[in-house]
Motif scaffolding. Structure first.
Motif, PDB file in Angstrom:
ATOM      1  N   THR A 122       0.831  -1.214   0.000  1.00 49.62           N
ATOM      2  CA  THR A 122       0.000   0.000   0.000  1.00 49.62           C
ATOM      3  C   THR A 122       0.861   1.257   0.000  1.00 49.62           C
ATOM      4  OG1 THR A 122      -1.747  -1.181   1.187  1.00 49.62           O
ATOM      5  CG2 THR A 122      -1.829   1.232   1.205  1.00 49.62           C
ATOM      6  N   LEU A 123       1.839   1.314   0.889  1.00 48.05           N
ATOM      7  CA  LEU A 123       2.706   2.485   0.954  1.00 48.05           C
ATOM      8  C   LEU A 123       3.563   2.606  -0.293  1.00 48.05           C
ATOM      9  CD1 LEU A 123       3.828   2.338   4.702  1.00 48.05           C
ATOM     10  CD2 LEU A 123       2.120   3.843   3.667  1.00 48.05           C
ATOM     11  N   GLY A 124       4.027   1.485  -0.830  1.00 48.55           N
ATOM     12  CA  GLY A 124       4.840   1.523  -2.043  1.00 48.55           C
ATOM     13  C   GLY A 124       4.064   2.009  -3.248  1.00 48.55           C
ATOM     14  N   LEU A 125       2.802   1.602  -3.365  1.00 48.56           N
ATOM     15  CA  LEU A 125       1.969   2.066  -4.472  1.00 48.56           C
ATOM     16  C   LEU A 125       1.757   3.572  -4.411  1.00 48.56           C
ATOM     17  CD1 LEU A 125      -0.756  -0.746  -4.664  1.00 48.56           C
ATOM     18  CD2 LEU A 125       0.945  -0.206  -6.406  1.00 48.56           C
ATOM     19  N   PHE A 126       1.410   4.068  -3.245  1.00 50.85           N
ATOM     20  CA  PHE A 126       1.164   5.505  -3.120  1.00 50.85           C
ATOM     21  C   PHE A 126       2.452   6.313  -3.290  1.00 50.85           C
ATOM     22  CE2 PHE A 126      -2.850   4.190  -1.178  1.00 50.85           C
ATOM     23  CZ  PHE A 126      -3.717   5.125  -1.737  1.00 50.85           C
ATOM     24  N   ALA A 127       3.565   5.800  -2.767  1.00 54.57           N
ATOM     25  CA  ALA A 127       4.835   6.519  -2.922  1.00 54.57           C
ATOM     26  C   ALA A 127       5.256   6.580  -4.381  1.00 54.57           C
ATOM     27  CB  ALA A 127       5.917   5.847  -2.082  1.00 54.57           C
ATOM     28  N   GLY A 128       5.125   5.469  -5.102  1.00 53.06           N
ATOM     29  CA  GLY A 128       5.535   5.448  -6.498  1.00 53.06           C
ATOM     30  C   GLY A 128       4.608   6.210  -7.412  1.00 53.06           C
ATOM     31  N   TYR A 129       3.318   6.231  -7.099  1.00 54.54           N
ATOM     32  CA  TYR A 129       2.353   6.898  -7.969  1.00 54.54           C
ATOM     33  C   TYR A 129       2.285   8.395  -7.716  1.00 54.54           C
ATOM     34  CZ  TYR A 129      -1.966   7.676 -10.581  1.00 54.54           C
ATOM     35  OH  TYR A 129      -2.909   8.137 -11.481  1.00 54.54           O
ATOM     36  N   ARG A 130       2.266   8.779  -6.450  1.00 56.96           N
ATOM     37  CA  ARG A 130       2.153  10.196  -6.115  1.00 56.96           C
ATOM     38  C   ARG A 130       3.482  10.927  -6.281  1.00 56.96           C
ATOM     39  NH1 ARG A 130      -2.221  11.652  -2.973  1.00 56.96           N
ATOM     40  NH2 ARG A 130      -1.415  13.758  -3.290  1.00 56.96           N
ATOM     41  N   GLY A 131       4.581  10.275  -5.875  1.00 53.62           N
ATOM     42  CA  GLY A 131       5.883  10.910  -5.966  1.00 53.62           C
ATOM     43  C   GLY A 131       6.016  12.100  -5.040  1.00 53.62           C
ATOM     44  N   LYS A 132       7.027  12.937  -5.311  1.00 57.00           N
ATOM     45  CA  LYS A 132       7.272  14.196  -4.605  1.00 57.00           C
ATOM     46  C   LYS A 132       7.299  13.990  -3.086  1.00 57.00           C
ATOM     47  CE  LYS A 132       5.316  16.955  -8.359  1.00 57.00           C
ATOM     48  NZ  LYS A 132       4.322  17.968  -8.750  1.00 57.00           N
ATOM     49  N   VAL A 222      -5.234  -0.043  -8.014  1.00 55.92           N
ATOM     50  CA  VAL A 222      -5.724  -1.378  -7.676  1.00 55.92           C
ATOM     51  C   VAL A 222      -5.925  -2.234  -8.927  1.00 55.92           C
ATOM     52  CG1 VAL A 222      -7.632  -2.664  -6.645  1.00 55.92           C
ATOM     53  CG2 VAL A 222      -6.791  -0.579  -5.542  1.00 55.92           C
ATOM     54  N   LYS A 223      -6.561  -1.676  -9.974  1.00 52.92           N
ATOM     55  CA  LYS A 223      -6.935  -2.468 -11.143  1.00 52.92           C
ATOM     56  C   LYS A 223      -5.849  -2.547 -12.212  1.00 52.92           C
ATOM     57  CE  LYS A 223     -11.977  -2.283 -11.085  1.00 52.92           C
ATOM     58  NZ  LYS A 223     -13.192  -1.982 -11.876  1.00 52.92           N
ATOM     59  N   HIS A 224      -5.014  -1.539 -12.305  1.00 54.76           N
ATOM     60  CA  HIS A 224      -4.068  -1.492 -13.418  1.00 54.76           C
ATOM     61  C   HIS A 224      -2.620  -1.712 -12.986  1.00 54.76           C
ATOM     62  CE1 HIS A 224      -7.214  -0.122 -16.156  1.00 54.76           C
ATOM     63  NE2 HIS A 224      -7.601   0.732 -15.216  1.00 54.76           N
ATOM     64  N   ILE A 225      -2.173  -1.025 -11.942  1.00 58.17           N
ATOM     65  CA  ILE A 225      -0.764  -1.112 -11.571  1.00 58.17           C
ATOM     66  C   ILE A 225      -0.483  -2.307 -10.669  1.00 58.17           C
ATOM     67  CG2 ILE A 225       1.097   0.086 -10.351  1.00 58.17           C
ATOM     68  CD1 ILE A 225       0.017   2.703 -11.318  1.00 58.17           C
ATOM     69  N   LEU A 226      -1.334  -2.536  -9.677  1.00 56.09           N
ATOM     70  CA  LEU A 226      -1.095  -3.631  -8.731  1.00 56.09           C
ATOM     71  C   LEU A 226      -0.921  -4.994  -9.399  1.00 56.09           C
ATOM     72  CD1 LEU A 226      -0.815  -4.608  -5.835  1.00 56.09           C
ATOM     73  CD2 LEU A 226      -3.313  -4.732  -5.687  1.00 56.09           C
ATOM     74  N   PRO A 227      -1.775  -5.387 -10.374  1.00 56.48           N
ATOM     75  CA  PRO A 227      -1.555  -6.706 -10.999  1.00 56.48           C
ATOM     76  C   PRO A 227      -0.211  -6.842 -11.698  1.00 56.48           C
ATOM     77  CG  PRO A 227      -3.763  -5.894 -11.485  1.00 56.48           C
ATOM     78  CD  PRO A 227      -3.027  -4.756 -10.854  1.00 56.48           C
ATOM     79  N   ASN A 228       0.402  -5.733 -12.091  1.00 61.07           N
ATOM     80  CA  ASN A 228       1.678  -5.800 -12.804  1.00 61.07           C
ATOM     81  C   ASN A 228       2.889  -5.761 -11.884  1.00 61.07           C
ATOM     82  OD1 ASN A 228       0.881  -5.696 -15.746  1.00 61.07           O
ATOM     83  ND2 ASN A 228      -0.187  -3.882 -15.013  1.00 61.07           N
ATOM     84  N   VAL A 229       2.662  -5.640 -10.585  1.00 64.87           N
ATOM     85  CA  VAL A 229       3.788  -5.642  -9.650  1.00 64.87           C
ATOM     86  C   VAL A 229       3.703  -6.808  -8.667  1.00 64.87           C
ATOM     87  CG1 VAL A 229       4.023  -3.145  -9.822  1.00 64.87           C
ATOM     88  CG2 VAL A 229       2.621  -4.112  -7.997  1.00 64.87           C
ATOM     89  N   THR A 230       2.781  -7.741  -8.917  1.00 65.07           N
ATOM     90  CA  THR A 230       2.595  -8.848  -7.982  1.00 65.07           C
ATOM     91  C   THR A 230       3.725  -9.866  -8.035  1.00 65.07           C
ATOM     92  OG1 THR A 230       1.202  -9.923  -9.648  1.00 65.07           O
ATOM     93  CG2 THR A 230       0.089  -8.676  -7.907  1.00 65.07           C
ATOM     94  N   GLY A 231       4.411  -9.988  -9.177  1.00 65.18           N
ATOM     95  CA  GLY A 231       5.500 -10.959  -9.287  1.00 65.18           C
ATOM     96  C   GLY A 231       6.582 -10.749  -8.243  1.00 65.18           C
ATOM     97  N   PRO A 232       7.215  -9.585  -8.209  1.00 68.40           N
ATOM     98  CA  PRO A 232       8.227  -9.341  -7.169  1.00 68.40           C
ATOM     99  C   PRO A 232       7.674  -9.442  -5.754  1.00 68.40           C
ATOM    100  CG  PRO A 232       8.379  -7.693  -8.906  1.00 68.40           C
ATOM    101  CD  PRO A 232       7.128  -8.462  -9.156  1.00 68.40           C
ATOM    102  N   VAL A 233       6.403  -9.044  -5.570  1.00 72.13           N
ATOM    103  CA  VAL A 233       5.814  -9.107  -4.239  1.00 72.13           C
ATOM    104  C   VAL A 233       5.714 -10.549  -3.760  1.00 72.13           C
ATOM    105  CG1 VAL A 233       3.684  -8.714  -2.934  1.00 72.13           C
ATOM    106  CG2 VAL A 233       4.558  -6.938  -4.444  1.00 72.13           C
ATOM    107  N   LEU A 234       5.323 -11.465  -4.641  1.00 71.98           N
ATOM    108  CA  LEU A 234       5.220 -12.875  -4.261  1.00 71.98           C
ATOM    109  C   LEU A 234       6.576 -13.444  -3.868  1.00 71.98           C
ATOM    110  CD1 LEU A 234       2.708 -14.236  -6.941  1.00 71.98           C
ATOM    111  CD2 LEU A 234       2.275 -13.761  -4.525  1.00 71.98           C
ATOM    112  N   VAL A 235       7.607 -13.050  -4.586  1.00 68.52           N
ATOM    113  CA  VAL A 235       8.955 -13.534  -4.267  1.00 68.52           C
ATOM    114  C   VAL A 235       9.382 -13.036  -2.889  1.00 68.52           C
ATOM    115  CG1 VAL A 235      11.374 -13.482  -4.952  1.00 68.52           C
ATOM    116  CG2 VAL A 235       9.590 -13.697  -6.695  1.00 68.52           C
TER     117      VAL A 235
END
Length: 315
Positions: A122-132, A222-235
Motif C-alpha cells: 500500500t505504501l509503495g503504491l502511493f509513494a511510487g504513484y504520487r511521488g514528490k 488497484v486495477k491497473h498497476i497492482l496486478p503488474n507488480v505482484t511478481g516481485p511481491v510474491l517472491v
C-alpha cells in the motif's frame, strides 16, 4: 458434397493452463523445489491436523505425568508409555509439542508476512504513484528502518506494546503483539520494491489512458498497476515468510515471544537448550530440525519462484 462442419476449440480450463505454463514446467524440472514443496506441505498439514494426529495433548496439565519425564526417543517411560521422540522435563511428548508448536510458528509467520505485505504494498503504491513529498516521506522512513536489524526493531516494538497493555491481558495478546512487531519490522522491503515498479508502470500508455478517461487514482492503482507488480511481491513474501518464522523463533528463544502456555518452535528450542549438556539432547534436537526444515523449504521455494518469474532467465 456437404462441407465439413467448422470446429471450435473449447476454452482450456484453469488447471490445464497452469499445467501448461512455463512456471509449472520450471517447477517440474527442479527436483530440489519439488522435494522442498513436499516437505513444506507435509509440515503445514501436520501442524493443521495436530489436534487429530498428535499422540498426546502436551499442554493439558491433567494428561501430564512427571514420571514420564526425560524419556529417550523410541523407548518406554517408567510408567510404561511409549514415546517416539521422547519426552521433556515435564513428561510432555516431544512429537506432540512439535506439532502444536509448528502451528504457532506458522500462524505467526504467515500472519506477520501478510501484515507486512499489505502495509508495504500500500505504501509503495502511493509513494511510487504520487511521488514528490509523499514519496520522500515514505522512503525516508523505510531507509531509516532498513538501517537497523529487523530483530532489533521487533524487540523495540514488542517491548513498547507490552508496556501499554495491562498485565492481565499480556499473555492472551502476546501472539498478536508478536505478529504486529514482526510485520511492522519487515514492511520496508515490500514498499521499496513496489515503489520502484510503480514508478515504471505509471509512465506507460495504459495508465495515461486510464487518467484521460477519468478513472480515480485509487482504481488505477488497484486495477491497473497492482496486478503488474505482484511478481516481485510474491517472491519477497515467500522469502519473507522464512525470515518471519526465524524471527519469531529468535524472539521466543530470547523469552519475549509467545507464552509458555502456547509455545512455538522457538520456545521449545529455548527449553531444550537447558538440557543439552545434561544428556537429554532430543528435547532440543527435534524442534531445531523441524525449524530448519521449515525455514529451508520456504527459502528454496522462494529462490525457485524468483527465478521462475524472471523473464530474463527463461530459455
Amino acid at each position: 458434397m456437404a462441407s465439413p462442419a467448422p470446429t471450435h476449440s473449447e476454452p482450456t480450463s484453469l488447471l490445464a493452463r497452469v499445467l501448461d505454463s512455463d512456471v509449472f514446467y520450471s517447477y517440474r524440472k527442479s527436483p530440489v523445489t519439488v522435494v522442498a514443496s513436499i516437505v513444506l506441505a507435509g509440515l503445514i498439514l501436520a501442524a493443521v491436523l495436530a489436534p487429530l494426529i498428535a499422540p498426546y495433548n502436551p499442554f493439558d496439565p491433567s494428561s501430564l505425568n512427571l514420571m514420564d519425564g526425560y524419556t529417550a526417543p523410541l523407548s518406554d517411560s517408567m510408567m510404561g508409555n511409549y514415546f517416539v521422540l521422547g519426552t521433556d522435563h515435564q513428561g510432555r511428548d516431544v512429537l506432540s509439542t512439535i506439532l502444536y508448536g509448528s502451528r504457532v510458528s506458522l500462524f505467526v509467520g504467515i500472519s506477520a508476512t501478510l501484515f507486512a505485505m499489505v502495509l508495504g504494498v500500500t505504501l509503495g503504491l502511493f509513494a511510487g504513484y504520487r511521488g514528490k513529498t509523499t514519496d520522500a516521506i515514505i522512503m525516508r522512513i523505510a531507509d531509516i528502518q532498513l538501517t537497523f536489524p529487523a530483530i532489533l526493531i521487533a524487540l523495540l516494538i514488542f517491548g513498547f506494546a507490552r508496556g501499554i497493555i495491562p498485565p492481565a491481558q499480556q499473555e492472551s495478546a502476546a501472539v498478536w503483539v508478536l505478529i504486529f512487531a514482526i510485520g511492522l519490522s519487515n514492511w520496508a522491503q515490500f514498499a521499496r520494491t513496489v515503489r520502484g515498479a510503480t514508478m515504471v508502470e505509471r509512465q506507460k500508455e495504459y495508465v495515461a489512458a486510464a487518467r484521460i478517461m477519468g478513472v480515480h487514482p485509487v482504481m488505477i492503482l488497484v486495477k491497473h498497476i497492482l496486478p503488474n507488480v505482484t511478481g516481485p511481491v510474491l517472491v519477497i513474501a515467500t522469502i519473507g515468510l522464512a525470515l518471519a518464522i526465524i524471527e519469531e523463533a529468535t524472539l521466543s528463544f530470547l523469552g519475549v515471544g509467545v507464552p509458555p502456555t502456547q509455545p512455538s518452535l522457538g520456545t521449545l528450542i529455548r527449553i531444550g537448550q537447558q538440557f543439552l549438556f545434561s544428556g537429554e539432547w532430543w528435547i532440543l534436537f527435534f524442534p531445531a530440525v523441524t525449524l530448519v526444515l521449515l525455514a529451508l523449504s520456504v527459502n528454496l521455494l522462494g529462490d525457485w519462484l524468483r527465478d521462475a518469474l524472471n523473464p530474463r532467465l527463461r530459455q
